[in-house]
Design a protein around this motif. Sequence first.
Motif, PDB file in Angstrom:
ATOM      1  N   ALA A 257       0.879  -1.165   0.000  1.00 38.02           N
ATOM      2  CA  ALA A 257       0.000   0.000   0.000  1.00 38.02           C
ATOM      3  C   ALA A 257       0.919   1.218   0.000  1.00 38.02           C
ATOM      4  CB  ALA A 257      -0.901   0.009   1.216  1.00 38.02           C
ATOM      5  N   ILE A 258       0.997   1.896  -1.119  1.00 39.28           N
ATOM      6  CA  ILE A 258       1.872   3.052  -1.261  1.00 39.28           C
ATOM      7  C   ILE A 258       1.151   4.287  -0.746  1.00 39.28           C
ATOM      8  CG2 ILE A 258       3.155   4.514  -2.874  1.00 39.28           C
ATOM      9  CD1 ILE A 258       3.450   2.001  -4.637  1.00 39.28           C
ATOM     10  N   MET A 259       1.766   4.924   0.238  1.00 35.49           N
ATOM     11  CA  MET A 259       1.218   6.115   0.882  1.00 35.49           C
ATOM     12  C   MET A 259      -0.199   5.868   1.405  1.00 35.49           C
ATOM     13  SD  MET A 259       2.866   9.099  -1.486  1.00 35.49           S
ATOM     14  CE  MET A 259       2.419  10.360  -0.331  1.00 35.49           C
ATOM     15  N   GLY A 260      -0.493   4.612   1.738  1.00 38.73           N
ATOM     16  CA  GLY A 260      -1.790   4.272   2.299  1.00 38.73           C
ATOM     17  C   GLY A 260      -2.942   4.397   1.326  1.00 38.73           C
ATOM     18  N   THR A 261      -2.660   4.713   0.063  1.00 40.23           N
ATOM     19  CA  THR A 261      -3.727   4.976  -0.908  1.00 40.23           C
ATOM     20  C   THR A 261      -3.733   4.020  -2.079  1.00 40.23           C
ATOM     21  OG1 THR A 261      -3.542   7.319  -0.362  1.00 40.23           O
ATOM     22  CG2 THR A 261      -4.737   6.782  -2.360  1.00 40.23           C
ATOM     23  N   PHE A 262      -2.568   3.747  -2.646  1.00 44.75           N
ATOM     24  CA  PHE A 262      -2.477   2.942  -3.859  1.00 44.75           C
ATOM     25  C   PHE A 262      -2.002   1.537  -3.534  1.00 44.75           C
ATOM     26  CE2 PHE A 262      -1.234   7.311  -5.213  1.00 44.75           C
ATOM     27  CZ  PHE A 262      -2.403   7.617  -5.879  1.00 44.75           C
TER      28      PHE A 262
ATOM     29  N   GLN B 219       7.736  -9.913 -15.593  1.00 43.74           N
ATOM     30  CA  GLN B 219       7.346  -9.113 -14.441  1.00 43.74           C
ATOM     31  C   GLN B 219       6.050  -8.397 -14.764  1.00 43.74           C
ATOM     32  OE1 GLN B 219      10.271  -6.563 -12.652  1.00 43.74           O
ATOM     33  NE2 GLN B 219       8.716  -5.284 -11.713  1.00 43.74           N
ATOM     34  N   VAL B 220       5.083  -8.505 -13.849  1.00 39.84           N
ATOM     35  CA  VAL B 220       3.786  -7.839 -14.005  1.00 39.84           C
ATOM     36  C   VAL B 220       3.585  -6.914 -12.806  1.00 39.84           C
ATOM     37  CG1 VAL B 220       1.280  -8.160 -14.117  1.00 39.84           C
ATOM     38  CG2 VAL B 220       2.798  -9.761 -15.309  1.00 39.84           C
ATOM     39  N   THR B 221       3.185  -5.676 -13.087  1.00 36.66           N
ATOM     40  CA  THR B 221       2.880  -4.708 -12.037  1.00 36.66           C
ATOM     41  C   THR B 221       1.471  -4.172 -12.255  1.00 36.66           C
ATOM     42  OG1 THR B 221       5.205  -4.076 -11.882  1.00 36.66           O
ATOM     43  CG2 THR B 221       3.597  -2.567 -10.899  1.00 36.66           C
ATOM     44  N   LEU B 222       0.654  -4.272 -11.199  1.00 38.37           N
ATOM     45  CA  LEU B 222      -0.720  -3.781 -11.213  1.00 38.37           C
ATOM     46  C   LEU B 222      -0.857  -2.739 -10.117  1.00 38.37           C
ATOM     47  CD1 LEU B 222      -2.437  -7.292 -11.234  1.00 38.37           C
ATOM     48  CD2 LEU B 222      -1.920  -5.882 -13.237  1.00 38.37           C
ATOM     49  N   GLN B 223      -1.783  -1.797 -10.305  1.00 40.76           N
ATOM     50  CA  GLN B 223      -2.013  -0.804  -9.261  1.00 40.76           C
ATOM     51  C   GLN B 223      -3.479  -0.419  -9.209  1.00 40.76           C
ATOM     52  OE1 GLN B 223      -0.280   3.348  -9.230  1.00 40.76           O
ATOM     53  NE2 GLN B 223       0.946   2.356  -7.623  1.00 40.76           N
ATOM     54  N   LYS B 224      -3.967  -0.291  -7.974  1.00 42.38           N
ATOM     55  CA  LYS B 224      -5.359   0.094  -7.751  1.00 42.38           C
ATOM     56  C   LYS B 224      -5.398   1.576  -7.398  1.00 42.38           C
ATOM     57  CE  LYS B 224      -9.420  -1.414  -5.191  1.00 42.38           C
ATOM     58  NZ  LYS B 224      -9.908  -2.396  -4.228  1.00 42.38           N
ATOM     59  N   ARG B 225      -6.072   2.327  -8.259  1.00 34.97           N
ATOM     60  CA  ARG B 225      -6.263   3.766  -8.035  1.00 34.97           C
ATOM     61  C   ARG B 225      -7.733   4.068  -8.201  1.00 34.97           C
ATOM     62  NH1 ARG B 225      -1.461   7.006 -11.133  1.00 34.97           N
ATOM     63  NH2 ARG B 225       0.226   5.699 -10.389  1.00 34.97           N
TER      64      ARG B 225
ATOM     65  N   PRO C 205       0.964  -9.844 -30.247  1.00 32.22           N
ATOM     66  CA  PRO C 205      -0.204 -10.097 -29.388  1.00 32.22           C
ATOM     67  C   PRO C 205       0.172 -10.993 -28.211  1.00 32.22           C
ATOM     68  CG  PRO C 205      -0.385 -11.317 -31.450  1.00 32.22           C
ATOM     69  CD  PRO C 205       0.826 -10.452 -31.570  1.00 32.22           C
ATOM     70  N   ALA C 206      -0.447 -10.705 -27.060  1.00 31.86           N
ATOM     71  CA  ALA C 206      -0.115 -11.470 -25.856  1.00 31.86           C
ATOM     72  C   ALA C 206      -1.320 -11.588 -24.933  1.00 31.86           C
ATOM     73  CB  ALA C 206       1.033 -10.797 -25.111  1.00 31.86           C
ATOM     74  N   THR C 207      -1.379 -12.713 -24.238  1.00 30.37           N
ATOM     75  CA  THR C 207      -2.353 -12.958 -23.176  1.00 30.37           C
ATOM     76  C   THR C 207      -1.579 -13.528 -22.003  1.00 30.37           C
ATOM     77  OG1 THR C 207      -4.086 -13.449 -24.785  1.00 30.37           O
ATOM     78  CG2 THR C 207      -4.461 -14.173 -22.526  1.00 30.37           C
ATOM     79  N   ILE C 208      -1.789 -12.954 -20.823  1.00 34.19           N
ATOM     80  CA  ILE C 208      -1.088 -13.393 -19.616  1.00 34.19           C
ATOM     81  C   ILE C 208      -2.145 -13.739 -18.575  1.00 34.19           C
ATOM     82  CG2 ILE C 208       0.532 -12.724 -17.796  1.00 34.19           C
ATOM     83  CD1 ILE C 208       1.544 -10.527 -19.819  1.00 34.19           C
ATOM     84  N   GLU C 209      -2.078 -14.954 -18.029  1.00 33.61           N
ATOM     85  CA  GLU C 209      -3.003 -15.382 -16.973  1.00 33.61           C
ATOM     86  C   GLU C 209      -2.185 -15.888 -15.797  1.00 33.61           C
ATOM     87  OE1 GLU C 209      -6.748 -17.366 -18.384  1.00 33.61           O
ATOM     88  OE2 GLU C 209      -5.482 -17.686 -20.164  1.00 33.61           O
ATOM     89  N   TRP C 210      -2.652 -15.622 -14.579  1.00 35.96           N
ATOM     90  CA  TRP C 210      -1.910 -16.010 -13.397  1.00 35.96           C
ATOM     91  C   TRP C 210      -2.810 -16.368 -12.244  1.00 35.96           C
ATOM     92  CZ3 TRP C 210      -2.600 -11.106 -15.157  1.00 35.96           C
ATOM     93  CH2 TRP C 210      -3.268 -10.244 -14.281  1.00 35.96           C
ATOM     94  N   ASP C 211      -2.198 -17.064 -11.285  1.00 37.20           N
ATOM     95  CA  ASP C 211      -2.813 -17.431 -10.019  1.00 37.20           C
ATOM     96  C   ASP C 211      -1.664 -17.486  -9.008  1.00 37.20           C
ATOM     97  OD1 ASP C 211      -4.548 -18.289  -8.084  1.00 37.20           O
ATOM     98  OD2 ASP C 211      -4.768 -20.313  -8.870  1.00 37.20           O
ATOM     99  N   VAL C 212      -1.582 -16.471  -8.126  1.00 35.88           N
ATOM    100  CA  VAL C 212      -0.432 -16.305  -7.249  1.00 35.88           C
ATOM    101  C   VAL C 212      -0.892 -16.024  -5.819  1.00 35.88           C
ATOM    102  CG1 VAL C 212       1.659 -14.948  -6.795  1.00 35.88           C
ATOM    103  CG2 VAL C 212       0.952 -15.361  -9.159  1.00 35.88           C
ATOM    104  N   THR C 213      -0.266 -16.695  -4.852  1.00 41.86           N
ATOM    105  CA  THR C 213      -0.508 -16.393  -3.445  1.00 41.86           C
ATOM    106  C   THR C 213       0.495 -15.326  -3.015  1.00 41.86           C
ATOM    107  OG1 THR C 213      -1.275 -18.639  -3.028  1.00 41.86           O
ATOM    108  CG2 THR C 213      -0.593 -17.340  -1.110  1.00 41.86           C
ATOM    109  N   LEU C 214      -0.036 -14.190  -2.557  1.00 39.07           N
ATOM    110  CA  LEU C 214       0.802 -13.065  -2.173  1.00 39.07           C
ATOM    111  C   LEU C 214       1.179 -13.129  -0.698  1.00 39.07           C
ATOM    112  CD1 LEU C 214      -1.272 -10.274  -3.941  1.00 39.07           C
ATOM    113  CD2 LEU C 214       0.890 -11.242  -4.745  1.00 39.07           C
ATOM    114  N   PRO C 215       2.364 -12.612  -0.346  1.00 36.72           N
ATOM    115  CA  PRO C 215       2.685 -12.465   1.075  1.00 36.72           C
ATOM    116  C   PRO C 215       1.786 -11.398   1.686  1.00 36.72           C
ATOM    117  CG  PRO C 215       4.587 -11.890  -0.320  1.00 36.72           C
ATOM    118  CD  PRO C 215       3.431 -12.184  -1.214  1.00 36.72           C
ATOM    119  N   PRO C 216       1.756 -11.285   3.014  1.00 37.80           N
ATOM    120  CA  PRO C 216       0.899 -10.280   3.647  1.00 37.80           C
ATOM    121  C   PRO C 216       1.186  -8.870   3.139  1.00 37.80           C
ATOM    122  CG  PRO C 216       1.796 -11.777   5.281  1.00 37.80           C
ATOM    123  CD  PRO C 216       2.477 -12.103   3.981  1.00 37.80           C
ATOM    124  N   LEU C 217       0.175  -8.037   3.189  1.00 38.54           N
ATOM    125  CA  LEU C 217       0.268  -6.638   2.737  1.00 38.54           C
ATOM    126  C   LEU C 217       1.331  -5.906   3.525  1.00 38.54           C
ATOM    127  CD1 LEU C 217      -1.019  -4.490   0.869  1.00 38.54           C
ATOM    128  CD2 LEU C 217      -2.575  -3.962   2.733  1.00 38.54           C
TER     129      LEU C 217
END
Length: 186
Positions: free
Chosen positions: A70-75, A97-103, A173-185
């Motif tokens: 959680a970057i700056m408690g927001t993202f 490497q895949v990077t996602l962000q929730k804004r 063209p590309a399709t990327i699918e994943w299923d990953v267990t993340l460490p704690p936030l």
Amino acid sequence: MFRVASAVVALSAWFSTLVIAEPHALTERYDLTERYETMGTIEARVGDTTYSMIVAYDVARNRPHAEQKAIMGTFLTINFLGHVVAQDGTPDRPILQVTLQKREGEMSLVSAELLDDLGYGAPLVMGGDGGRGELVSFELQDSVVSGKIEGTFLRLDGYAPNRGIAQGTTPVPATIEWDVTLPPLQ
């Protein structure tokens, strides 16, 4: 001198597109050594090539190849790194490497980078400076993230911040699918 430089650039662009376009199957799969555990899997279809990858946890170094912060408690940012497994049981190239962000309530793709046999100086990139990509499905439940990205990769040339699209490259063209267990936030 200018003709020689132009010929070298044209030849490198041709090799870049040749590596992208040449179909080959990655059918040999190997098990990880005891030093690593599997946190998840990634299947990436890039052009005519399908990569079956693992997201590893390095037990010896206590280092996960996936994270959520959680970057700056927001993202909320989620990042994971997939590898093929080498014959000796260690994570190897190609690397994805895949990077996602929730804004503002929506999770979206920041970037995906595929490092193949051309290395760090010529990655295939989706998002950022590269091709276009879209997060078409996403689920995060009890620290397990799964989803799908569709789009195109572009081959880049050089190193950040001075890299650009490789001359002569075409969208792959590309399709990327994943299923990953993340460490704690964090």
